[in-house]
Design a protein around this motif. Sequence first.
Motif, PDB file in Angstrom:
ATOM      1  N   GLU A 195       0.983  -1.109   0.000  1.00  0.00           N
ATOM      2  CA  GLU A 195      -0.031   0.226  -0.017  1.00  0.00           C
ATOM      3  C   GLU A 195       0.920   1.269  -0.119  1.00  0.00           C
ATOM      4  N   ILE A 196       0.378   2.254  -0.805  1.00  0.00           N
ATOM      5  CA  ILE A 196       1.177   3.346  -0.757  1.00  0.00           C
ATOM      6  C   ILE A 196       0.622   4.385  -0.098  1.00  0.00           C
ATOM      7  N   GLY A 197       1.158   5.415   0.890  1.00  0.00           N
ATOM      8  CA  GLY A 197       0.790   6.458   1.615  1.00  0.00           C
ATOM      9  C   GLY A 197       0.460   7.603   0.570  1.00  0.00           C
ATOM     10  N   THR A 198      -1.123   7.914   0.226  1.00  0.00           N
ATOM     11  CA  THR A 198      -1.239   9.055  -0.704  1.00  0.00           C
ATOM     12  C   THR A 198      -0.772  10.318  -0.260  1.00  0.00           C
ATOM     13  N   SER A 199      -0.633  10.495   1.172  1.00  0.00           N
ATOM     14  CA  SER A 199       0.029  11.732   1.447  1.00  0.00           C
ATOM     15  C   SER A 199       1.218  11.952   0.920  1.00  0.00           C
ATOM     16  N   SER A 200       2.064  10.796   0.553  1.00  0.00           N
ATOM     17  CA  SER A 200       3.421  11.250   0.488  1.00  0.00           C
ATOM     18  C   SER A 200       3.603  11.320  -1.070  1.00  0.00           C
ATOM     19  N   LEU A 201       2.482  11.293  -1.763  1.00  0.00           N
ATOM     20  CA  LEU A 201       2.548  11.335  -3.418  1.00  0.00           C
ATOM     21  C   LEU A 201       2.577  12.886  -3.661  1.00  0.00           C
ATOM     22  N   ALA A 202       2.293  13.622  -2.832  1.00  0.00           N
ATOM     23  CA  ALA A 202       2.293  15.114  -3.016  1.00  0.00           C
ATOM     24  C   ALA A 202       3.913  15.454  -2.971  1.00  0.00           C
ATOM     25  N   VAL A 203       4.321  16.126  -3.945  1.00  0.00           N
ATOM     26  CA  VAL A 203       5.500  16.977  -3.856  1.00  0.00           C
ATOM     27  C   VAL A 203       5.614  17.997  -3.247  1.00  0.00           C
ATOM     28  N   THR A 204       6.201  18.143  -1.889  1.00  0.00           N
ATOM     29  CA  THR A 204       6.459  19.313  -1.104  1.00  0.00           C
ATOM     30  C   THR A 204       7.413  20.390  -1.743  1.00  0.00           C
ATOM     31  N   CYS A 205       7.407  21.393  -1.021  1.00  0.00           N
ATOM     32  CA  CYS A 205       8.445  22.536  -1.442  1.00  0.00           C
ATOM     33  C   CYS A 205       9.678  21.962  -1.084  1.00  0.00           C
ATOM     34  N   ASP A 206       9.943  21.324   0.388  1.00  0.00           N
ATOM     35  CA  ASP A 206      11.230  20.947   0.706  1.00  0.00           C
ATOM     36  C   ASP A 206      11.584  19.765  -0.575  1.00  0.00           C
ATOM     37  N   ALA A 207      10.784  18.884  -0.957  1.00  0.00           N
ATOM     38  CA  ALA A 207      10.994  17.970  -1.921  1.00  0.00           C
ATOM     39  C   ALA A 207      11.513  18.875  -3.367  1.00  0.00           C
ATOM     40  N   MET A 208      10.855  19.412  -3.786  1.00  0.00           N
ATOM     41  CA  MET A 208      11.243  20.567  -4.939  1.00  0.00           C
ATOM     42  C   MET A 208      12.539  20.746  -4.790  1.00  0.00           C
ATOM     43  N   ARG A 209      12.863  21.482  -3.634  1.00  0.00           N
ATOM     44  CA  ARG A 209      14.214  22.160  -3.486  1.00  0.00           C
ATOM     45  C   ARG A 209      15.265  21.095  -3.494  1.00  0.00           C
TER      46      ARG A 209
END
Length: 398
Positions: A195-209
């Motif tokens: 199972e994949i946590g759907t909240s972790s699919l969103a690319v956060t600002c920290d992830a973008m940087r």
Amino acid sequence: MRALPLLLLGLVAASAPAFAQIKLQQKAGAGGPETRYFTAMDGLMDGNADVILKETRQGKTVTAAVLDVCYPVDKSSDRKDRFVANLTVNGQTLSGSTQSIADKQPVAVKLTRKPTGETFEFRGQITVGQTVTEVASSDNSDLSEKEFQDNQTSDDGITPQPKDFTDVSPESVGVRVKLEQAADFLKSLKGETVEIGTSSLAVTCDAMRAGEQTINLTVDPEHSAALLAKAKSTQGVTAAGWTSGVVEMDRTIRFAAADWRDGDKINKDKIASAVAGVLAKTLSAKPASAIWNANTGKLKLILKRPSGVYPALGLTQNLEVTALVSPDKPGATDRLMLWVSSPATSTTDDSAGAKLNLSDDSASDEEGNEPKNDNGSIDALTREFKGQRWDADKSVWK
């Protein structure tokens, strides 16, 4: 593109978090260049934008500046866009143009920067696409390089090689992957029992940087090592390991594995039967169903007993318990560990004939859907499995 209201309105507002209020410090290494930051911008993009203004100074003179803004593309989505603009410095004017990274929107920035004692005032305009945003902000404090870096540290909790499953959860896996390869990694999980946590699919600002995002997965503990081995061999994956999950050590026991295995496999039917039998006694209830989730390895037990809420109606109280069994550590081991949740309750009318339709409205009370206690269920399970409890004070099994 929708209007981008309040973009940079209140750039580093006076009400920003405390670390943004740090006073301008004495300049280290006078005569050499110094980097300062404005962060924790308040009121941007309805309070949702993440903005960093980086300045390079020679004494009190700004010689270069970079504006980094990450923001939601619209109110109905968690998807982010971002632009990074290198600004030309001309006296008190900072200006530049660029393109947003995701939607390729043209961006133009023109700001006037004015020192006001130990703080700064910014005024001007920022244009994203067709949207022009007026900037008017005062009383803005800055950060040193060290202060800025200290506030950027983050930990996704991934532990590639834990010594055991006392600090991380055996069913919870994290995979850090480069953004450009994240979609391919996720597609590779299609058809997998995970199972994949759907909240972790969103690319956060920290992830973008950072250029990387962490995907949270839940998997049967017996399959977690194989999943991690596959992930680590996948292009773009920079880290993979276990993370925190459902297991709480105060509701976990450890016991010898020999009597609870068939060959190298855990005998889950035998464990489910034993757990149901113990809980039936401690909770004064009858087992109704026991289902193992193939994706997560979790056991869902339902037990039933007469409800005392209104005896004349002959209602039934349903007790739902989740359990998880796994090796007590990665790799070869002769011990298993068992976590059992507190019972969650609901009430139904299971009588013959016409039935009452009941709504479970106890969710407003934080503990309304759980019994006040589970009558020593964990201690009873420890005796049944001849197991050990975790001593949190000494960090050992006892």
